[in-house]
Scaffold this active site. Structure first.
Site, mmCIF file in Angstrom:
data_model
loop_
_atom_site.group_PDB
_atom_site.id
_atom_site.type_symbol
_atom_site.label_atom_id
_atom_site.label_comp_id
_atom_site.label_asym_id
_atom_site.label_seq_id
_atom_site.Cartn_x
_atom_site.Cartn_y
_atom_site.Cartn_z
ATOM 1 N N HIS A 44 -41.267 71.535 9.591
ATOM 2 C CA HIS A 44 -41.982 70.336 9.148
ATOM 3 C C HIS A 44 -42.613 69.529 10.274
ATOM 4 O O HIS A 44 -43.243 68.505 10.006
ATOM 5 C CB HIS A 44 -41.053 69.432 8.338
ATOM 6 C CG HIS A 44 -40.827 69.936 6.936
ATOM 7 N ND1 HIS A 44 -41.853 70.152 6.053
ATOM 8 C CD2 HIS A 44 -39.688 70.279 6.279
ATOM 9 C CE1 HIS A 44 -41.367 70.596 4.902
ATOM 10 N NE2 HIS A 44 -40.059 70.696 5.016
ATOM 11 N N GLU A 147 -32.239 74.887 -1.574
ATOM 12 C CA GLU A 147 -32.911 73.612 -1.856
ATOM 13 C C GLU A 147 -33.951 73.745 -2.970
ATOM 14 O O GLU A 147 -34.914 72.976 -3.014
ATOM 15 C CB GLU A 147 -33.566 73.060 -0.572
ATOM 16 C CG GLU A 147 -34.423 74.061 0.186
ATOM 17 C CD GLU A 147 -35.044 73.502 1.461
ATOM 18 O OE1 GLU A 147 -35.010 72.289 1.682
ATOM 19 O OE2 GLU A 147 -35.582 74.310 2.243
ATOM 20 N N ASP A 173 -35.947 68.510 -1.010
ATOM 21 C CA ASP A 173 -36.573 69.570 -1.804
ATOM 22 C C ASP A 173 -35.805 69.818 -3.098
ATOM 23 O O ASP A 173 -36.407 70.022 -4.156
ATOM 24 C CB ASP A 173 -36.654 70.869 -0.984
ATOM 25 C CG ASP A 173 -37.880 70.870 -0.099
ATOM 26 O OD1 ASP A 173 -38.986 70.620 -0.611
ATOM 27 O OD2 ASP A 173 -37.736 71.105 1.113
HETATM 28 C C1 3PY Z 1 -34.705 68.674 2.481
HETATM 29 O O1 3PY Z 1 -34.105 67.620 2.199
HETATM 30 O O2 3PY Z 1 -35.474 69.252 1.698
HETATM 31 C C2 3PY Z 1 -34.519 69.257 3.766
HETATM 32 O O3 3PY Z 1 -34.999 70.345 4.014
HETATM 33 C C3 3PY Z 1 -33.733 68.459 4.743
HETATM 34 O O4 3PY Z 1 -33.640 69.050 5.925
HETATM 35 MG MG MG Z 2 -36.432 71.021 2.664
#
Ligand code: 3PY
Ligand code: MG
Length: 255
Positions: A44, A147, A173
Site C-alpha cells: 500500500h 481479509e 479489507d
Molecule cells: C487491512 O486492514 O485490510 C490490512 O491489510 C491491515 O494491514
Molecule cells: Mg488489507
C-alpha cells in the site's frame, strides 16, 4: 530457527509497525524506538522494488527484524524481498488454500517449496549460498493475510496448509468484504475476527492483526492474538505533529 520466527511460533507478544515512508532514515528512526519488528508495506505504500533492499538494510543496522508485505501473490515479489534479506514475508488477500500453498511454495526452498536459489544480499551476494540455504526454511517467517469474505469462508482449509506460520487479519479489507464497515458492523467484524482466530489457533498457527492504536491490544491478546502491527510511520508522524501543534497552540494562547 531465528529468534524472531521462534517468538512468532511460540506466540510471544510481538508489536511492530508498518513502514510506508520509502527512505532508510524513516526505518532507522522507527528502529530506534525498538519495535519487535518492522513491516515494510510494499502493498500500500509507494515503494519501488530496488528500494526494498535499502530499507531492509537500515533495519538490520539496528538489529530489528524487517518483514515485507508484498503487493500480491507473485512468487517473483516474494523471492525479491527474501533475496534482499527480509526476515519474512506478509502475503495479502489470501482467500483459498491453493493461494496459501502457493505462498508456501514461493517462500520455502525445496523440498518444502519451490523458491529459486540466487546470489542476493541474503545469501552474501553469492558467497554464502550453502549457509543461507541450510537455514532459510527454518528462519524465515511466512505470514498470510485473511481479509476477505472468501478467505473467511475457506478459513478451515487455509489454516490447515503446512508451512504457514502466522495468519494475519486485515480488519480494514475484511470489514469492507463482509459488509461490516463502521460502528454498525462492529459486532459482525468482531465475530469474523474471532472465527479466524479460533480456526488458526486450533491448528497451531499464530495469529496477528493490524491495529491503528494500542487501545484494544489487551483485548485481542486475551483472545489469543500475539502479533500486532500497530499503525505505521506515516500515522505516527501525523499523530505526533497534530498533537504537538495543538499542545503548542494551547500553551501559547494561555500565556
Ligand atoms: C487491512 O486492514 O485490510 C490490512 O491489510 C491491515 O494491514
Ligand atoms: Mg488489507
Amino acid at each position: 530457527m531465528s529468534d524472531f520466527r521462534t517468538k512468532c511460533l511460540d506466540r510471544s507478544l510481538l508489536v511492530g509497525t508498518f513502514s510506508a515512508i520509502p527512505h532508510p532514515v524513516a526505518i532507522e528512526v522507527m528502529a530506534q524506538a525498538a519495535p519487535d519488528f518492522i513491516c515494510i508495506d510494499w502493498e500500500h505504500a509507494q515503494i519501488g522494488r530496488e528500494r526494498i533492499e535499502d530499507l531492509v538494510r537500515a533495519a538490520d543496522v539496528h538489529a530489528v527484524p524487517a518483514i515485507v508485505r508484498v503487493p500480491g501473490h507473485a512468487p517473483e515479489a516474494i523471492a525479491a524481498v527474501l533475496d534482499a534479506g527480509a526476515s519474512g514475508v506478509l502475503v495479502p488477500r489470501v482467500s483459498t488454500a491453493e493461494q496459501a500453498r502457493a505462498a508456501v511454495s514461493a517462500t520455502r526452498y525445496p523440498p518444502i517449496g519451490n523458491r529459486g536459489v540466487g546470489p542476493g544480499r541474503a545469501a552474501g551476494y553469492g558467497y554464502r549460498i550453502p549457509t543461507y540455504l541450510a537455514k532459510a526454511n527454518e528462519t524465515l517467517v511466512l505470514a498470510i493475510q485473511v481479509e476477505t469474505a472468501e478467505g473467511l469462508a475457506n478459513i478451515e482449509e487455509i489454516v490447515a496448509v503446512d508451512g504457514v506460520d502466522l495468519i494475519f487479519i486485515g480488519p480494514g479489507d475484511l470489514s469492507v468484504s463482509i459488509d461490516a464497515l463502521g460502528p454498525a458492523g462492529h459486532e459482525k467484524l468482531d465475530q469474523a475476527i474471532g472465527a479466524i482466530t479460533s480456526a488458526a489457533l486450533n491448528t497451531g498457527r499464530a495469529v496477528g492483526i493490524f491495529r491503528p492504536s494500542p487501545d484494544d491490544i489487551g483485548r485481542w491478546r486475551g483472545a489469543g492474538i500475539s502479533f500486532f502491527i500497530l499503525a505505521s510511520d506515516t500515522m505516527f508522524l501525523g499523530t505526533a505533529v497534530s498533537g504537538n501543534l495543538a499542545a503548542a497552540r494551547k500553551a501559547g494562547s494561555s500565556s
